[in-house]
Design a protein around this motif. Structure first.
Motif, PDB file in Angstrom:
ATOM      1  N   GLN A 220       0.847  -1.204   0.000  1.00 23.95           N
ATOM      2  CA  GLN A 220       0.000   0.000   0.000  1.00 23.95           C
ATOM      3  C   GLN A 220       0.875   1.243   0.000  1.00 23.95           C
ATOM      4  O   GLN A 220       0.588   2.211  -0.698  1.00 23.95           O
ATOM      5  CB  GLN A 220      -0.934  -0.021   1.214  1.00 23.95           C
ATOM      6  CG  GLN A 220      -1.986   1.073   1.218  1.00 23.95           C
ATOM      7  CD  GLN A 220      -1.464   2.378   1.833  1.00 23.95           C
ATOM      8  OE1 GLN A 220      -0.602   2.368   2.707  1.00 23.95           O
ATOM      9  NE2 GLN A 220      -1.974   3.506   1.353  1.00 23.95           N
ATOM     10  N   HIS A 221       1.961   1.216   0.804  1.00 24.92           N
ATOM     11  CA  HIS A 221       2.930   2.300   0.746  1.00 24.92           C
ATOM     12  C   HIS A 221       4.287   1.832   1.238  1.00 24.92           C
ATOM     13  O   HIS A 221       4.401   0.809   1.918  1.00 24.92           O
ATOM     14  CB  HIS A 221       2.461   3.537   1.542  1.00 24.92           C
ATOM     15  CG  HIS A 221       2.590   3.443   3.033  1.00 24.92           C
ATOM     16  ND1 HIS A 221       1.539   3.117   3.864  1.00 24.92           N
ATOM     17  CD2 HIS A 221       3.650   3.653   3.869  1.00 24.92           C
ATOM     18  CE1 HIS A 221       1.941   3.130   5.126  1.00 24.92           C
ATOM     19  NE2 HIS A 221       3.228   3.455   5.155  1.00 24.92           N
ATOM     20  N   CYS A 222       5.308   2.587   0.870  1.00 31.82           N
ATOM     21  CA  CYS A 222       6.630   2.429   1.482  1.00 31.82           C
ATOM     22  C   CYS A 222       6.962   3.730   2.193  1.00 31.82           C
ATOM     23  O   CYS A 222       6.365   4.779   1.924  1.00 31.82           O
ATOM     24  CB  CYS A 222       7.695   2.070   0.444  1.00 31.82           C
ATOM     25  SG  CYS A 222       8.113   3.418  -0.689  1.00 31.82           S
ATOM     26  N   ASN A 223       7.897   3.651   3.121  1.00 32.70           N
ATOM     27  CA  ASN A 223       8.276   4.807   3.928  1.00 32.70           C
ATOM     28  C   ASN A 223       9.785   4.959   3.932  1.00 32.70           C
ATOM     29  O   ASN A 223      10.525   3.973   4.056  1.00 32.70           O
ATOM     30  CB  ASN A 223       7.772   4.631   5.368  1.00 32.70           C
ATOM     31  CG  ASN A 223       8.476   5.544   6.373  1.00 32.70           C
ATOM     32  OD1 ASN A 223       9.613   5.280   6.760  1.00 32.70           O
ATOM     33  ND2 ASN A 223       7.815   6.593   6.812  1.00 32.70           N
ATOM     34  N   VAL A 224      10.238   6.196   3.764  1.00 33.92           N
ATOM     35  CA  VAL A 224      11.628   6.547   4.046  1.00 33.92           C
ATOM     36  C   VAL A 224      11.611   7.751   4.976  1.00 33.92           C
ATOM     37  O   VAL A 224      10.623   8.490   5.051  1.00 33.92           O
ATOM     38  CB  VAL A 224      12.447   6.845   2.771  1.00 33.92           C
ATOM     39  CG1 VAL A 224      12.576   5.601   1.911  1.00 33.92           C
ATOM     40  CG2 VAL A 224      11.834   7.987   1.970  1.00 33.92           C
ATOM     41  N   GLN A 225      12.720   7.953   5.677  1.00 32.98           N
ATOM     42  CA  GLN A 225      12.756   8.931   6.759  1.00 32.98           C
ATOM     43  C   GLN A 225      13.903   9.899   6.549  1.00 32.98           C
ATOM     44  O   GLN A 225      15.031   9.491   6.231  1.00 32.98           O
ATOM     45  CB  GLN A 225      12.921   8.179   8.084  1.00 32.98           C
ATOM     46  CG  GLN A 225      13.010   9.028   9.322  1.00 32.98           C
ATOM     47  CD  GLN A 225      13.322   8.161  10.548  1.00 32.98           C
ATOM     48  OE1 GLN A 225      13.035   6.968  10.570  1.00 32.98           O
ATOM     49  NE2 GLN A 225      13.919   8.768  11.561  1.00 32.98           N
ATOM     50  N   VAL A 226      13.636  11.192   6.728  1.00 32.58           N
ATOM     51  CA  VAL A 226      14.688  12.199   6.632  1.00 32.58           C
ATOM     52  C   VAL A 226      15.150  12.596   8.031  1.00 32.58           C
ATOM     53  O   VAL A 226      14.440  12.414   9.018  1.00 32.58           O
ATOM     54  CB  VAL A 226      14.226  13.449   5.844  1.00 32.58           C
ATOM     55  CG1 VAL A 226      14.078  13.133   4.374  1.00 32.58           C
ATOM     56  CG2 VAL A 226      12.922  14.012   6.403  1.00 32.58           C
ATOM     57  N   ALA A 227      16.358  13.173   8.072  1.00 30.85           N
ATOM     58  CA  ALA A 227      16.966  13.502   9.366  1.00 30.85           C
ATOM     59  C   ALA A 227      16.447  14.802   9.959  1.00 30.85           C
ATOM     60  O   ALA A 227      16.510  14.994  11.176  1.00 30.85           O
ATOM     61  CB  ALA A 227      18.485  13.562   9.221  1.00 30.85           C
ATOM     62  N   GLU A 228      15.954  15.701   9.114  1.00 26.49           N
ATOM     63  CA  GLU A 228      15.516  17.009   9.595  1.00 26.49           C
ATOM     64  C   GLU A 228      14.113  17.335   9.086  1.00 26.49           C
ATOM     65  O   GLU A 228      13.763  17.017   7.937  1.00 26.49           O
ATOM     66  CB  GLU A 228      16.491  18.105   9.155  1.00 26.49           C
ATOM     67  CG  GLU A 228      17.867  18.007   9.799  1.00 26.49           C
ATOM     68  CD  GLU A 228      17.848  18.261  11.298  1.00 26.49           C
ATOM     69  OE1 GLU A 228      16.892  18.916  11.769  1.00 26.49           O
ATOM     70  OE2 GLU A 228      18.781  17.809  11.983  1.00 26.49           O
ATOM     71  N   LEU A 229      13.330  18.020   9.921  1.00 28.24           N
ATOM     72  CA  LEU A 229      11.965  18.386   9.564  1.00 28.24           C
ATOM     73  C   LEU A 229      11.928  19.268   8.314  1.00 28.24           C
ATOM     74  O   LEU A 229      11.051  19.114   7.458  1.00 28.24           O
ATOM     75  CB  LEU A 229      11.301  19.106  10.737  1.00 28.24           C
ATOM     76  CG  LEU A 229       9.876  19.622  10.505  1.00 28.24           C
ATOM     77  CD1 LEU A 229       8.920  18.477  10.168  1.00 28.24           C
ATOM     78  CD2 LEU A 229       9.392  20.378  11.746  1.00 28.24           C
ATOM     79  N   ASP A 230      12.891  20.186   8.184  1.00 25.58           N
ATOM     80  CA  ASP A 230      12.899  21.078   7.026  1.00 25.58           C
ATOM     81  C   ASP A 230      12.992  20.300   5.719  1.00 25.58           C
ATOM     82  O   ASP A 230      12.430  20.719   4.699  1.00 25.58           O
ATOM     83  CB  ASP A 230      14.069  22.056   7.118  1.00 25.58           C
ATOM     84  CG  ASP A 230      13.846  23.143   8.161  1.00 25.58           C
ATOM     85  OD1 ASP A 230      12.707  23.239   8.677  1.00 25.58           O
ATOM     86  OD2 ASP A 230      14.800  23.880   8.470  1.00 25.58           O
TER      87      ASP A 230
END
Length: 337
Positions: A220-230
């Motif tokens: 349904q989806h994949c997820n990746v994550q960034v280190a900073e909110l900006d």
């Protein structure tokens, strides 16, 4: 007397995804220009994206499926791979060796493959190759990968107990928590499984007490994550400016507290880009049930009545299609408690 099985929990992480698509031009703009990943397209009919120093985190191969076709699992060492392979074979499920060419495309030294639920092939490897080319990202502070893996996938299924049993049998996955949610009039229960301290690596979504699956794609989806909110908010702006669809606006989840948004990938499954989820403390964690996926936000954007109708149509048609659950590895399924 049978020797006790040694747990592999904590020695497993999600390493890569394999995607089959004809939409290379759209994926180039989506992956590199919108999400901000490093693009490598040095091979014919192949496109690869990097998040970090690994040669490959997403392998795109030319073909008509417009879907994710395989999940790649990185293991801590060869002893762990041997233990899982023996476990799979002991249940009568075949394991095959990937070719040298297949391993090279995925940026790994060697891989083995075995069947997974919902037609999603599972691939295991120990060592990922490091890229020689410097990393070029559109995100300023980079993506979060490391010992907990590159992110997570969510899979819709008509057989949630069997799918949960499969990942528990193969990887000793643990239940993190549940979410109850109503989506387009359908009541869903979502089960979140972890294979290490990442809150979840596999989420299993199922319609309550109805044998339907409204999702066309294998994930349904994949997820990746960034280190900073900006970097997350900048990517959200790029996705919209480049004309890609937003499935859910920026919001915060109830269970892992991650801030994220969901874009529509060129192949039709959703792509979650998130920031700052909690990490599970194994000494104190107890599974709970949350009502709704979000504390705030995550509102649908651009959804039409035709989109809703198509989803109901897909769900109705799914009743007629068998869903392979690899029953030998699912056991009798794990009931909710």
């Amino acid at each position: 007397m049978t020797a006790p099985t040694v747990s592999v929990f904590g020695k497993v992480q999600l390493g890569y995804l394999v995607i089959e698509t004809e939409k290379f031009s759209d994926w180039r703009r989506f992956g590199r220009d919108a999400i901000g990943m490093h693009l490598d397209e040095t091979l014919p009919d192949v496109m690869r994206f990097r998040l970090d120093d690994n040669e490959c985190r997403f392998l795109l191969q030319r073909g008509p499926a417009e879907d994710t076709t395989a999940l790649g699992w990185q293991l801590d060492d060869h002893a762990t791979l041997d233990a899982i392979e023996a476990r799979i074979k002991a249940h009568g499920v075949p394991v095959s060796e990937g070719s040298t060419e297949e391993a090279a495309l995925r940026g790994v030294e060697r891989l083995v493959r075995f069947p997974g639920p919902n037609g999603l092939a599972q691939e295991m490897y120990v060592k990922a190759r490091k890229a020689s080319e410097p990393l070029r990202l559109a995100v300023r502070c980079g993506f979060v990968t490391g010992e907990h893996g590159m992110g997570h996938v969510a899979i819709a299924t008509k057989k949630p107990h069997q799918m949960r049993g499969y990942y528990s049998t193969v990887f000793d996955a643990r239940l993190t928590d549940y979410i109850d949610e109503t989506i387009s009039g359908l009541k869903f229960k979502i089960r979140f499984l972890r294979v290490n301290e990442r809150h979840h690596t596999v989420a299993i979504a199922a319609v309550n007490r109805l044998p339907i699956n409204p999702i066309r794609t294998k994930i349904q989806h994949c997820n990746v994550q960034v280190a900073e909110l900006d970097d997350m908010t900048a990517s959200y702006q790029r996705v919209k400016e480049l004309g890609f669809g937003i499935a859910l606006s920026v919001g915060q989840h109830t269970n892992d507290r991650e801030l994220s948004f969901y874009a529509l990938s060129p192949s039709g499954f959703e792509w979650e880009l998130g920031w700052n989820p909690i990490v599970v403390d194994e000494t104190t964690w107890e599974p709970t049930t949350h009502q709704g996926i979000s504390i705030w936000g995550h509102t649908p954007e651009g959804q039409t009545i035709i989109d809703i109708f198509d989803r109901f149509k897909a769900g109705a048609q799914s009743v007629l299609h068998a869903e392979y659950s690899v029953p030998a590895l699912a056991g009798s399924g794990i009931a909710d408690v």
